[in-house]
Scaffold this active site. Structure first.
Site, PDB file in Angstrom:
ATOM      1  N   HIS A  47      33.629  15.335  11.206  1.00  0.00           N
ATOM      2  CA  HIS A  47      34.976  15.363  11.764  1.00  0.00           C
ATOM      3  C   HIS A  47      35.801  16.506  11.202  1.00  0.00           C
ATOM      4  CE1 HIS A  47      36.353  12.611  14.757  1.00  0.00           C
ATOM      5  NE2 HIS A  47      37.569  12.525  14.249  1.00  0.00           N
ATOM      6  N   HIS A  80      42.398  13.680  23.369  1.00  0.00           N
ATOM      7  CA  HIS A  80      43.378  12.737  22.829  1.00  0.00           C
ATOM      8  C   HIS A  80      44.199  12.130  23.964  1.00  0.00           C
ATOM      9  CE1 HIS A  80      43.509  14.754  18.575  1.00  0.00           C
ATOM     10  NE2 HIS A  80      42.493  13.920  18.721  1.00  0.00           N
TER      11      HIS A  80
END
Length: 300
Positions: A245, A271
Site C-alpha cells: 500500500h 475512492h
C-alpha cells in the site's frame, strides 16, 4: 482431520448458520489461511488443538512485521475469534486460545510514502538472474505506476491489459471497475514477463488468465506480495515500515506534488469519497504535519 476439512466446515457454518455473504465468508477463510501460512513459514504443522494464546500473539507480530495495517490486523483477530469459537462450539477443540487475544489499537496517522529514488532502490534490489526477477520488477512498477491495491494486483488478468491504448481495467472494492493508465516502463516490463517468462510456465487450471503467477502456476497471494516488499526493502536498506500500500500512497502523493487535480487522483485510486483522497494534501505539506481531524472511514 486436516486443516482444509476444518476450513470447509467453518465455511459451511458461516453460510448456513450465520447467513454471511460470499465475500464475507471469503474474508474469514482468508484470515484462517494466514494462520496456516504463518505455521508453514515457521516450518511447523498447524495443530489446532495445540494452539495457545502465545502462539496467536506471535502470529499477530508476524502479520504486523509484514506491514499489514492495524485495521487489517483487527479484522484478522475478529476472523480468528470466529474460527476458534466455531471449533469450540463443534467440540473440535476443548479450549479457545483466542478468547484473550487483544485487538490491535487502530492509530489514525498519515501513511508513509517513498521517494522516486527509494522506489528505484526497491526495483534495483531485485535479483534479475532469478526466474521470478522480471515478474517482481513488473509487480513493483505496476503497483506504483497504476496506484493499485494489493488485491487489485493479484486479481489482475491478461484480458485487463490494453497495451495499444496504454490502459488497464481494474476491479476494485465492491467489484467496481475503473480504467487506469499504465506507464511505459511498467508496460514494457509486463510484456517481457508475459511473453518471455510466463509463457514457459505450466499454469494451474483456472488460473490461465491471471497475470502474476507463483512457481506452481497459480495466481500470487496477497501475503506473497507483502513478503516480497518487506524483503526488497531490507535488501535496499530502506528503514521505513512499508507494505504494498505504500506504493499506492506514493503514487498519489507524487501526482499531487506534480500538480495533478485531486478529483482525477480520486478517480485513478477508485475512492468513493473525495475526503479519502484529500489526505494526500496533508502528506505533501512541508514537514508532513499531523492531521488534527479524525481519519475514520478512510478507504486508502
Amino acid at each position: 482431520m486436516n486443516i482444509q476439512s476444518y476450513i470447509n466446515g467453518f465455511s459451511a457454518y458461516l453460510k448456513l448458520e450465520r447467513s454471511l455473504s460470499k465475500n464475507s465468508i471469503s474474508a474469514y477463510i482468508d484470515d484462517v489461511e494466514k494462520l496456516y501460512m504463518y505455521y508453514e513459514s515457521m516450518g511447523q504443522p498447524l495443530v489446532l488443538k495445540q494452539v495457545k494464546l502465545t502462539d496467536l500473539r506471535k502470529f499477530l507480530k508476524w502479520v504486523n512485521d509484514l506491514g499489514m495495517q492495524p485495521a487489517t490486523q483487527a479484522r484478522i483477530v475478529s476472523g480468528l475469534k470466529s474460527f476458534f469459537g466455531y471449533l469450540l462450539e463443534e467440540q473440535l477443540i476443548t479450549d479457545d486460545p483466542s478468547v484473550l487475544l487483544e485487538t490491535p489499537k487502530i492509530k489514525r496517522k498519515l501513511p508513509d510514502t517513498l521517494s522516486v529514488y527509494e522506489i528505484d532502490q526497491l526495483i534495483n534490489a531485485i535479483d534479475a538472474s532469478k526466474p521470478e526477477g522480471m515478474r517482481n520488477k513488473a509487480i513493483i512498477e505496476v503497483l506504483y505506476s497504476c496506484g493499485l491495491r494489493v488485491s487489485e494486483l493479484t486479481e489482475l488478468k491478461l484480458s485487463n491489459i490494453h497495451p495499444k491504448t496504454e490502459f488497464i481495467k481494474v476491479i476494485g472494492k465492491g467489484n467496481k471497475e475503473r480504467i487506469v493508465p499504465i506507464g511505459a516502463t511498467a508496460l514494457k516490463l509486463l510484456n517481457i514477463y508475459i511473453n518471455e517468462i510466463r509463457v514457459h510456465q505450466k499454469i494451474k487450471r483456472g488460473h490461465e488468465d491471471f497475470i502474476f503467477l507463483n512457481r506452481f502456476g497459480a495466481k500470487l497471494s496477497r501475503i506473497s506480495i507483502f513478503t516480497l516488499i518487506k524483503s526488497l526493502a531490507e535488501v535496499a536498506g530502506i528503514k521505513k515500515n512499508i507494505s504494498p500500500h505504500t506504493l499506492r500512497h506514493s503514487f498519489a502523493t507524487h501526482l499531487l506534488e506534480n500538480g495533478t487535480d485531486l478529483r482525477y487522483i480520486q478517480q485513478l485510486l477508485g475512492h468513493a469519497s473525495s475526503k479519502t483522497t484529500e489526505i494526500y494534501t496533508h502528506i505533501t505539506r512541508k514537514g508532513e504535519e499531523k492531521l488534527k481531524s479524525p481519519l475514520d472511514d478512510l478507504e486508502l
